[in-house]
Write an enzyme that holds these catalytic residues in place. Structure first.
Site, short mmCIF file in Angstrom:
data_model
loop_
_atom_site.label_atom_id
_atom_site.label_comp_id
_atom_site.label_asym_id
_atom_site.label_seq_id
_atom_site.Cartn_x
_atom_site.Cartn_y
_atom_site.Cartn_z
N PRO A 184 55.55 60.51 15.27
CA PRO A 184 54.34 61.27 14.96
C PRO A 184 54.24 61.74 13.52
O PRO A 184 55.24 61.85 12.82
CB PRO A 184 54.46 62.48 15.89
CG PRO A 184 55.93 62.67 16.06
CD PRO A 184 56.54 61.31 16.01
N HIS A 209 62.51 57.57 15.84
CA HIS A 209 62.13 57.91 14.48
C HIS A 209 62.25 59.42 14.33
O HIS A 209 62.56 60.12 15.29
CB HIS A 209 60.71 57.45 14.20
CG HIS A 209 60.53 55.99 14.39
ND1 HIS A 209 61.02 55.08 13.51
CD2 HIS A 209 59.94 55.29 15.38
CE1 HIS A 209 60.73 53.87 13.94
NE2 HIS A 209 60.07 53.96 15.08
N THR A 210 62.01 59.88 13.13
CA THR A 210 62.15 61.31 12.90
C THR A 210 61.28 62.09 13.88
O THR A 210 60.08 61.88 13.95
CB THR A 210 61.70 61.67 11.49
OG1 THR A 210 62.11 60.63 10.62
CG2 THR A 210 62.29 62.97 11.06
N THR A 211 61.87 62.96 14.65
CA THR A 211 61.06 63.75 15.56
C THR A 211 61.26 65.24 15.32
O THR A 211 60.85 66.04 16.14
CB THR A 211 61.41 63.43 17.03
OG1 THR A 211 62.81 63.49 17.17
CG2 THR A 211 60.91 62.06 17.41
N ARG A 212 61.93 65.60 14.23
CA ARG A 212 61.95 67.02 13.91
C ARG A 212 61.52 67.22 12.45
O ARG A 212 61.91 66.45 11.59
CB ARG A 212 63.33 67.62 14.16
CG ARG A 212 64.41 67.08 13.28
CD ARG A 212 65.75 67.76 13.58
NE ARG A 212 66.69 67.43 12.54
CZ ARG A 212 66.93 68.20 11.49
NH1 ARG A 212 66.32 69.35 11.36
NH2 ARG A 212 67.81 67.81 10.57
#
Lengths: 265, 183
Positions: free
Chosen positions: B115, B10-13
Site C-alpha cells: 500500500p 512489501h513494506t507494510t509499516r
C-alpha cells in the site's frame, strides 16, 4: 524540370556522388512550402510566432495550432508537415516528463534540443523510414546560466542555438529583417511585436490564403512558463503588424509615382 | 519447486510519518490544516515537511501516514498536471477526479499488499456547467491506504480523526445548515 537527384534520391540511406542525401533535402522543401515560423531570443525570454495559412474557410478560429507546449518552460513551433510535427511534440513531451521523473528538475534546453535532434536524425538513417518534414523552433527558459534559449532542429537532425531564426515561405526575407534587431536589448514584448510586423509584411495577399497569427512566449512576464501571449499583447502585435504591412505597401506606391514622374520628364 | 520460503511481502509499516490533517467544507470554501512534522517513530525528527499540497490551482491534498509515499503520490499528480499544462486546453484535474484517481491507486496497491501507507484528505472548488450556466461548488473527500472512500463536510486523518470528529460534528450540528465565513 530535371530532377537533380535522379537515382540517388530513392531513400535516406543513399549518398549522391556529391555527398548529398537528397531525401533529407527534399524534407527541407516540405518546410519551405509551409507558413513562416519565426523565433526570437530576447533578453527576458523567447518568443515564437507562426503565420498559419488557413486552407479552408470552414476552419474554426484558433483550433488549428502550430505551437505546442512541451513542458512547463518550453514550447515547440512547427514549420512543415504538421502531423510529423505532432509526433515530435509527443516525443519532446515524453523526454521532458521522463527527465523530470529521473532527475527531479525541468529538462534543460540543451538536453531537450539534443534529444529532439537525435530523434529526428534517427529517421534519416534508414531506407525504410522517411525523414521528418519538419523544422522545429524550440524555445526554452530554464534555470541554467543560458537563461532563455532558442533552438532550431532541421529535418537532417541538425540542431543549433539562435538569437533569431525563421523557417518557411518567407524565411529568406524574415532572416534579413531579424539580422537588423539588437539582441542585447530586445525585450519579449518588443520581440512579439516585431515577429508580428515581419509576418504581416511578408505575407503575400495575392499568392497566399488568409492567415492567423499565433504568438507564444516563455519569459519573465509569464513566470518562465510557456503560454500564448496575453490577448492585449496579441491585439497590439496584430495592429502593429497590419500597420507595418500598410506602411510597406504605401512605400511601394510612392516608388511607383516617382518612376512615373521621371517618365513624363 | 519449493514452497518453503515465506510469501513475498512489501513494506507494510511506515517509517517517517505525518499525522493529523483536518479539513472542513462550507458552501463557499474548503479549509485544510496540518502540522509540518515528520515523526521517526516517537522522535519528532523533521520539522518542516509540507503535508498539504496544491494541485492544479483548484484542489488541495493533505495526507497523514508515510511521508515518502505521500511524496511519490504528489509526484504522480504533479506529472499529470504538467501533462494537462502541455495540452493547453483549459482542462485541469479537479478535486473529485483526484479523489477518484487516488482511490483507484490506493485500492489497487492494497490488493497487492503493497500500500501507499497514507490517509488522504482531498478538497477543492469545482465549476459545473458550461457557458453562462457555470456554478461553483465545493468538494471534500477522504481516501486511505485500504481504498476506503467517502465525501463529507468534514474530514480528518491520523490522530485528528479521533480528536476532531466529535468536535466537528457538534460544530456542524450547532450551525444547523447555516454557512460559515472564513473567520
Amino acid at each position: 524540370m530535371a530532377s537533380v537527384g535522379v537515382g540517388y534520391d530513392l531513400g535516406a540511406s543513399t549518398y549522391s556522388p556529391a555527398g548529398r542525401v537528397f531525401q533529407v533535402e527534399y524534407a527541407g522543401k516540405a518546410v519551405d512550402n509551409s507558413g513562416t515560423v519565426i523565433g526570437i531570443r530576447c533578453q527576458d525570454g523567447v518568443v515564437l510566432g507562426v503565420e498559419k495559412l488557413i486552407r479552408n474557410k470552414m476552419l474554426v478560429t484558433n483550433s488549428y495550432r502550430r505551437i505546442f507546449t512541451t513542458s512547463m518552460s518550453s514550447g515547440l513551433a512547427i514549420g512543415g508537415l504538421l502531423p510529423d510535427g505532432r509526433q515530435l511534440v509527443n516525443r519532446a513531451r515524453d523526454e521532458a516528463s521522463s527527465y523530470k521523473t529521473n532527475f527531479g528538475i525541468a529538462i534543460p534546453g540543451k538536453v531537450l534540443s539534443q534529444r529532439i535532434a537525435m530523434y529526428v536524425h534517427a529517421y534519416t538513417e534508414y531506407w525504410h523510414l522517411r525523414p521528418f518534414g519538419v523544422s522545429s523552433l524550440l524555445g526554452v527558459y530554464d534555470d541554467s546560466d543560458l537563461g532563455a534559449q532558442l533552438y532550431m532542429i532541421e529535418p537532417s537532425g541538425e540542431c543549433l542555438r539562435y538569437f533569431g531564426i525563421a523557417v518557411g515561405k518567407g524565411s529568406q526575407q524574415a532572416r534579413v529583417q531579424l539580422e537588423k534587431l539588437n539582441f542585447d536589448t530586445i525585450t519579449a514584448k518588443e520581440g512579439a511585436i516585431k515577429i508580428a510586423e515581419i509576418i504581416y509584411q511578408l505575407h503575400d495577399e495575392v499568392k497566399d490564403k488568409p492567415f492567423e497569427l499565433e504568438l507564444s512566449w516563455i519569459c519573465d512576464a509569464s513566470n518562465k512558463k510557456h503560454q500564448f501571449v496575453p490577448k492585449e499583447l496579441l491585439d497590439e502585435a496584430i495592429a502593429a503588424g497590419k500597420k507595418a504591412a500598410e506602411d510597406d505597401d504605401s512605400e511601394d506606391e510612392d516608388d511607383d509615382d516617382d518612376a512615373n514622374m521621371n517618365d513624363n520628364q | 519447486m519449493s514452497y518453503k520460503h515465506q510469501p513475498i511481502t512489501h513494506t507494510t509499516r511506515p517509517i517517517v510519518t505525518g499525522t493529523s490533517v483536518i479539513a472542513i467544507r462550507t458552501k463557499s470554501f474548503v479549509m485544510m490544516a496540518a502540522d509540518t512534522l515528520g515523526s521517526y517513530g516517537s522522535l519528532a525528527r523533521f520539522h518542516d515537511i509540507k503535508r498539504i499540497i496544491n494541485i492544479g490551482g483548484n484542489t488541495i491534498l493533505g495526507a497523514g501516514g508515510e511521508i515518502s509515499d505521500f511524496q511519490k503520490v504528489t509526484q504522480y499528480l504533479q506529472g499529470l498536471e504538467e501533462e494537462n499544462f502541455c495540452y493547453d486546453d483549459d482542462v485541469s484535474l479537479t478535486a473529485p477526479e483526484i479523489h477518484s484517481y487516488l482511490t483507484r491507486i490506493c485500492y489497487n496497491r492494497r490488493s497487492k499488499i503493497d500500500p501507499f501507507y497514507n490517509q488522504f484528505a482531498v478538497g477543492g472548488v469545482i465549476e459545473d456547467g458550461i457557458g453562462n450556466k457555470k456554478e461553483k461548488r465545493t468538494y471534500l473527500g477522504y481516501t486511505d491506504l485500504f481504498g476506503t472512500t467517502f465525501t463529507d463536510n468534514y474530514v480528518a486523518t491520523g490522530f485528528g480523526a479521533h480528536f476532531a470528529y466529535p468536535l466537528l460534528r457538534k460544530g456542524y450540528e450547532d450551525l444547523n445548515g447555516a454557512d460559515m465565513t472564513v473567520d
